[in-house]
Design a protein around this motif. Sequence first.
Motif, PDB file in Angstrom:
ATOM      1  N   LEU A  59     -13.422  96.856  55.327  1.00 34.28           N
ATOM      2  CA  LEU A  59     -14.600  96.409  54.116  1.00 34.28           C
ATOM      3  C   LEU A  59     -13.901  96.004  53.147  1.00 34.28           C
ATOM      4  CD1 LEU A  59     -16.077  99.620  56.104  1.00 34.28           C
ATOM      5  CD2 LEU A  59     -17.142  97.392  56.102  1.00 34.28           C
ATOM      6  N   ASP A  60     -13.562  96.918  52.768  1.00 39.69           N
ATOM      7  CA  ASP A  60     -12.602  96.930  51.198  1.00 39.69           C
ATOM      8  C   ASP A  60     -12.279  95.272  51.065  1.00 39.69           C
ATOM      9  OD1 ASP A  60     -12.384  99.513  50.805  1.00 39.69           O
ATOM     10  OD2 ASP A  60     -10.430  99.841  50.953  1.00 39.69           O
ATOM     11  N   GLU A  61     -11.638  94.418  51.956  1.00 35.13           N
ATOM     12  CA  GLU A  61     -11.437  93.305  51.891  1.00 35.13           C
ATOM     13  C   GLU A  61     -12.445  92.569  51.757  1.00 35.13           C
ATOM     14  OE1 GLU A  61      -8.305  91.287  51.508  1.00 35.13           O
ATOM     15  OE2 GLU A  61      -7.514  93.485  51.436  1.00 35.13           O
ATOM     16  N   ASN A  62     -13.936  93.154  52.486  1.00 34.04           N
ATOM     17  CA  ASN A  62     -15.098  91.995  52.137  1.00 34.04           C
ATOM     18  C   ASN A  62     -15.632  92.236  51.226  1.00 34.04           C
ATOM     19  OD1 ASN A  62     -15.221  90.007  54.786  1.00 34.04           O
ATOM     20  ND2 ASN A  62     -14.014  91.798  55.272  1.00 34.04           N
ATOM     21  N   GLU A  63     -14.890  93.531  50.498  1.00 33.42           N
ATOM     22  CA  GLU A  63     -15.876  94.165  48.547  1.00 33.42           C
ATOM     23  C   GLU A  63     -17.545  95.010  49.249  1.00 33.42           C
ATOM     24  OE1 GLU A  63     -15.957  91.236  46.247  1.00 33.42           O
ATOM     25  OE2 GLU A  63     -13.547  91.191  45.668  1.00 33.42           O
ATOM     26  N   LEU A  64     -17.308  95.562  50.816  1.00 35.40           N
ATOM     27  CA  LEU A  64     -18.537  96.682  51.413  1.00 35.40           C
ATOM     28  C   LEU A  64     -18.937  97.952  50.482  1.00 35.40           C
ATOM     29  CD1 LEU A  64     -19.146  94.866  55.052  1.00 35.40           C
ATOM     30  CD2 LEU A  64     -20.170  94.733  52.454  1.00 35.40           C
ATOM     31  N   SER A  65     -19.842  98.137  50.527  1.00 35.17           N
ATOM     32  CA  SER A  65     -19.322  99.686  49.936  1.00 35.17           C
ATOM     33  C   SER A  65     -20.464 100.529  51.736  1.00 35.17           C
ATOM     34  CB  SER A  65     -20.864 100.109  48.964  1.00 35.17           C
ATOM     35  OG  SER A  65     -20.506  99.760  48.048  1.00 35.17           O
ATOM     36  N   TYR A  66     -18.762 102.212  51.719  1.00 35.23           N
ATOM     37  CA  TYR A  66     -19.875 102.526  52.338  1.00 35.23           C
ATOM     38  C   TYR A  66     -19.248 103.857  52.449  1.00 35.23           C
ATOM     39  CZ  TYR A  66     -13.949 101.899  52.552  1.00 35.23           C
ATOM     40  OH  TYR A  66     -12.813 102.232  51.955  1.00 35.23           O
ATOM     41  N   GLU A  67     -19.582 104.999  53.542  1.00 36.16           N
ATOM     42  CA  GLU A  67     -19.425 106.327  53.080  1.00 36.16           C
ATOM     43  C   GLU A  67     -19.263 106.582  54.316  1.00 36.16           C
ATOM     44  OE1 GLU A  67     -22.905 107.739  50.813  1.00 36.16           O
ATOM     45  OE2 GLU A  67     -24.041 107.746  52.446  1.00 36.16           O
ATOM     46  N   VAL A  68     -19.250 108.446  54.735  1.00 33.61           N
ATOM     47  CA  VAL A  68     -19.042 109.506  55.997  1.00 33.61           C
ATOM     48  C   VAL A  68     -19.934 110.652  54.845  1.00 33.61           C
ATOM     49  CG1 VAL A  68     -16.428 109.889  55.174  1.00 33.61           C
ATOM     50  CG2 VAL A  68     -17.900 109.959  57.862  1.00 33.61           C
ATOM     51  N   LYS A  69     -20.109 111.219  55.571  1.00 33.94           N
ATOM     52  CA  LYS A  69     -21.472 112.191  55.295  1.00 33.94           C
ATOM     53  C   LYS A  69     -21.273 113.211  56.556  1.00 33.94           C
ATOM     54  CE  LYS A  69     -24.316 111.048  51.870  1.00 33.94           C
ATOM     55  NZ  LYS A  69     -25.621 110.710  52.141  1.00 33.94           N
ATOM     56  N   LEU A  70     -20.713 114.823  56.487  1.00 32.50           N
ATOM     57  CA  LEU A  70     -21.034 115.724  57.345  1.00 32.50           C
ATOM     58  C   LEU A  70     -21.844 116.198  57.008  1.00 32.50           C
ATOM     59  CD1 LEU A  70     -19.711 116.916  60.213  1.00 32.50           C
ATOM     60  CD2 LEU A  70     -18.315 118.099  58.446  1.00 32.50           C
ATOM     61  N   GLU A  71     -23.375 116.906  58.006  1.00 34.04           N
ATOM     62  CA  GLU A  71     -24.150 117.436  57.543  1.00 34.04           C
ATOM     63  C   GLU A  71     -24.255 118.018  59.034  1.00 34.04           C
ATOM     64  OE1 GLU A  71     -26.564 114.754  54.190  1.00 34.04           O
ATOM     65  OE2 GLU A  71     -27.103 114.018  56.303  1.00 34.04           O
ATOM     66  N   SER A  78     -21.984 104.902  56.689  1.00 38.83           N
ATOM     67  CA  SER A  78     -22.910 104.636  56.383  1.00 38.83           C
ATOM     68  C   SER A  78     -22.082 102.878  55.592  1.00 38.83           C
ATOM     69  CB  SER A  78     -23.732 105.051  54.951  1.00 38.83           C
ATOM     70  OG  SER A  78     -24.052 106.093  55.910  1.00 38.83           O
ATOM     71  N   ILE A  79     -23.117 102.019  55.921  1.00 38.08           N
ATOM     72  CA  ILE A  79     -22.014 100.494  55.372  1.00 38.08           C
ATOM     73  C   ILE A  79     -23.185  99.867  54.336  1.00 38.08           C
ATOM     74  CG2 ILE A  79     -21.022  98.654  55.632  1.00 38.08           C
ATOM     75  CD1 ILE A  79     -20.093  99.745  58.057  1.00 38.08           C
ATOM     76  N   TRP A  80     -23.111  99.436  53.372  1.00 36.14           N
ATOM     77  CA  TRP A  80     -23.814  98.559  52.776  1.00 36.14           C
ATOM     78  C   TRP A  80     -23.927  96.941  53.126  1.00 36.14           C
ATOM     79  CZ3 TRP A  80     -22.825 103.490  51.958  1.00 36.14           C
ATOM     80  CH2 TRP A  80     -23.973 104.191  51.353  1.00 36.14           C
ATOM     81  N   PHE A  81     -25.188  95.906  52.856  1.00 31.62           N
ATOM     82  CA  PHE A  81     -24.764  94.458  53.694  1.00 31.62           C
ATOM     83  C   PHE A  81     -25.643  93.901  52.701  1.00 31.62           C
ATOM     84  CE2 PHE A  81     -24.020  96.344  57.881  1.00 31.62           C
ATOM     85  CZ  PHE A  81     -22.387  95.631  57.596  1.00 31.62           C
ATOM     86  N   GLN A  82     -25.300  93.118  51.639  1.00 32.57           N
ATOM     87  CA  GLN A  82     -26.108  92.840  50.734  1.00 32.57           C
ATOM     88  C   GLN A  82     -26.567  91.536  51.269  1.00 32.57           C
ATOM     89  OE1 GLN A  82     -25.790  93.448  47.707  1.00 32.57           O
ATOM     90  NE2 GLN A  82     -24.436  92.341  46.616  1.00 32.57           N
ATOM     91  N   LEU A  83     -28.135  91.509  51.017  1.00 31.18           N
ATOM     92  CA  LEU A  83     -29.259  90.695  51.366  1.00 31.18           C
ATOM     93  C   LEU A  83     -29.045  89.455  50.652  1.00 31.18           C
ATOM     94  CD1 LEU A  83     -32.207  93.122  52.484  1.00 31.18           C
ATOM     95  CD2 LEU A  83     -30.363  92.053  54.092  1.00 31.18           C
ATOM     96  N   ASN A  84     -29.073  88.222  51.248  1.00 25.87           N
ATOM     97  CA  ASN A  84     -28.457  87.080  50.098  1.00 25.87           C
ATOM     98  C   ASN A  84     -30.683  86.601  51.067  1.00 25.87           C
ATOM     99  OD1 ASN A  84     -26.822  86.825  49.480  1.00 25.87           O
ATOM    100  ND2 ASN A  84     -25.485  85.803  51.926  1.00 25.87           N
TER     101      ASN A  84
END
Length: 86
Positions: A59-71, A78-84
């Motif tokens: 994910l870092d190599e592809n410059e994608l944002s990501y996160e982990v949550k515990l609820e 979660s991963i965010w993908f750019q929409l073209n």
Amino acid sequence: MLLTNDRDNELKCTIKNKTTRLQPEHLTHIWDSFYVIEESRNKTFSGTGLGLSIVATILDENELSYEVKLEDSYISFSIWFQLNIA
């Protein structure tokens, strides 16, 4: 799996699982190589601790944002993908 559009021109993909062993203090290490929650290190109950580290590297190599949550008793990745959009 949940797909949402919570940011402009980005698609958020979230995967959520129930967990009984994960605690909030584990989240700071979850992306670290060889980190496993199972303290006995018994491979019958856990892996090598490389999976999420490899995912984070990709994910870092592809410059994608990501996160982990515990609820409550659920962990979500979660991963965010750019929409073209042309």
